[in-house]
Design an enzyme around this catalytic site. Structure first.
Site, short mmCIF file in Angstrom:
data_model
loop_
_atom_site.label_atom_id
_atom_site.label_comp_id
_atom_site.label_asym_id
_atom_site.label_seq_id
_atom_site.Cartn_x
_atom_site.Cartn_y
_atom_site.Cartn_z
N HIS A 37 1.42 -1.17 -0.09
CA HIS A 37 0.00 -0.10 0.47
C HIS A 37 0.26 1.05 0.34
O HIS A 37 0.35 2.03 -0.83
CB HIS A 37 -0.84 -0.01 1.43
N GLN A 61 -18.09 -6.83 -1.16
CA GLN A 61 -17.13 -7.50 -1.77
C GLN A 61 -16.56 -9.43 -1.29
O GLN A 61 -15.69 -9.81 -1.82
CB GLN A 61 -15.62 -6.59 -2.82
#
Lengths: 281, 281
Positions: A37, A61
């Site tokens: 990230h 999701q």
């Protein structure tokens, strides 16, 4: 660094900044940040006047029985890491502000979402494309940064952005790995020490397959079998899928040619991990 | 007045204008403009620095056997009308630039799209929400103007904009009628003189129903039957649906209370027309 919880405040903040002529780079995450990230954030910092990172574990999701509840979360830790990188704003909304009562709208990419992870996780990409649409509309980025560990996700998002004419440039960024080769993932923290060792079978089988191809192997089925056999020797590993596909449309390829994606999903104990490698043949 | 055909050029033009601090009003149409459309344009002109009108007969919102092929089109006529109103840009794209080969993405609002017109025209609103998403991303409006003749469409678009956090204000505008009461529609041109006369049964039955309610009638089923009986006396008319519903969620109501939408779709010869009336009880 601002911490913004409310969708309207988020939109208002970037609208003001854009009116001042600033470009906005956006890194959507589910938090529990790792070096992967942070590499996206660093790139966003270099290429934009303003950087927004969202932290939102998106329920739509995750399927029934998946790891939504045990997905690792630690906002304070994430906040410190992002402060260290001089991020301008964290968008950290609550689930009920993103999916309020009476929520009815979904964005769906067909075809390429039905393969690989889409086949194992029905509805997963519909959740991904819906939340990314919403985040794009709240953060209004000029550029959005996605890691290539989920190569299929990058392809799906690029298709959606092209199809729906989003005014956003998608910037795919390379996989970041631990020293021993394991692809960084927030889920790695859920591995016990034995599983952590066993998890190396993902990257090691991919690297070995890459070597075979560079040495001349061109038979997609052979590569697939080679990886499957290597993984099946690891008692803690259970294959979800191993695929040797075109990097453009995710169709399986018999004779390797062009941009080849070797992608796999493997359960190590209860933790489902993914990894992949791109090979230009 | 600019005429822009290419989606990238459209986006580029509005981005430049927005950088100059201008607000953008948008009127999406399928062309063959009538006074109803023009009233939207006039309102958009009053409320924004810049007005964009799109003209695009969107194939994905027409079903098999519907009137896509015979939908009236006359770009030169439309262009003159918009020039007269000092519109800044017409967006007039080709179908293959909006839905290129390999197109895969759709936006769908559930539940409220399955009633009224959605029940008669499966897939219609999926086409509408997809094209409106695309147009919003190409035109980047601050405000978008929709006529209330398609009351359900307004409700669906508002739901989509709220759910997907589009940074766009939806401005619903009143139905514009011919002198004799017929709601203006591009499709009216496909009526022959006898059908044109018969088409009055839509507005006349709605006005009569409104009068009944204002006189005290509160029984939704009675109102529905009253309209159905009135229309069935017209030999050229064939009812698709007559609905007395809540204006908020399109659920049928037994006892009229609050914001009531009376909506109908009727085939006059081969031309399917819609009309509606809102009554505050």
């Amino acid at each position: 660094m601002r911490i913004i919880n409310n969708p309207q405040d988020m939109q208002k903040f970037v609208k003001e900044q854009k009116r001042l002529g600033k470009t906005v780079g956006f890194v959507p995450t589910m938090g529990y940040l790792h070096q992967g990230h942070l590499s996206l954030v660093e790139r966003a910092k270099r290429e934009n006047d303003l950087v927004v990172v969202s932290i939102f574990v998106n329920p739509t999701q995750f399927g029934q029985g998946e790891d939504f509840d045990i997905y690792p979360r630690d906002f304070e830790r994430d906040q410190k890491l992002l402060e260290g990188l001089d991020v301008d704003a964290i968008f950290y909304p609550a689930v009920e502000d993103i999916y309020p009562a009476n929520y009815k709208t979904y964005v769906e990419v067909y075809d390429i979402t039905e393969k690989l992870c889409g086949a194992s996780r029905p509805g997963h990409f519909k959740g991904v494309t819906t939340i990314v649409t919403k985040l794009f509309n709240m953060v209004l980025p000029d550029r959005a940064y996605f890691g290539l560990k989920d190569a299929q996700q990058v392809l799906v998002i690029k298709q959606m952005v092209k199809d729906l004419n989003f005014p956003v440039e998608i910037v795919p960024c390379p996989i970041v790995r631990e020293e021993d080769g394991l692809a960084m993932s927030s889920r790695n923290v859920n591995l016990n020490p034995d599983e952590r060792k066993a998890a190396l079978v993902l990257s090691q089988s991919l690297f070995a397959a890459q070597k075979l191809i560079l040495e001349g192997e061109r038979d997609g089925a052979k590569i697939k079998r080679f990886i499957e056999e290597k993984i099946s020797k690891e008692p803690l590993a259970k294959i979800d899928y191993v695929k040797v596909v075109s990097g453009e449309n995710l169709e399986e390829v018999e004779e390797l040619k062009g941009e080849i994606l070797i992608a796999l999903a493997v359960k190590i104990g209860k933790v489902r991990l993914i990894d992949n490698i791109m090979v230009e043949v």
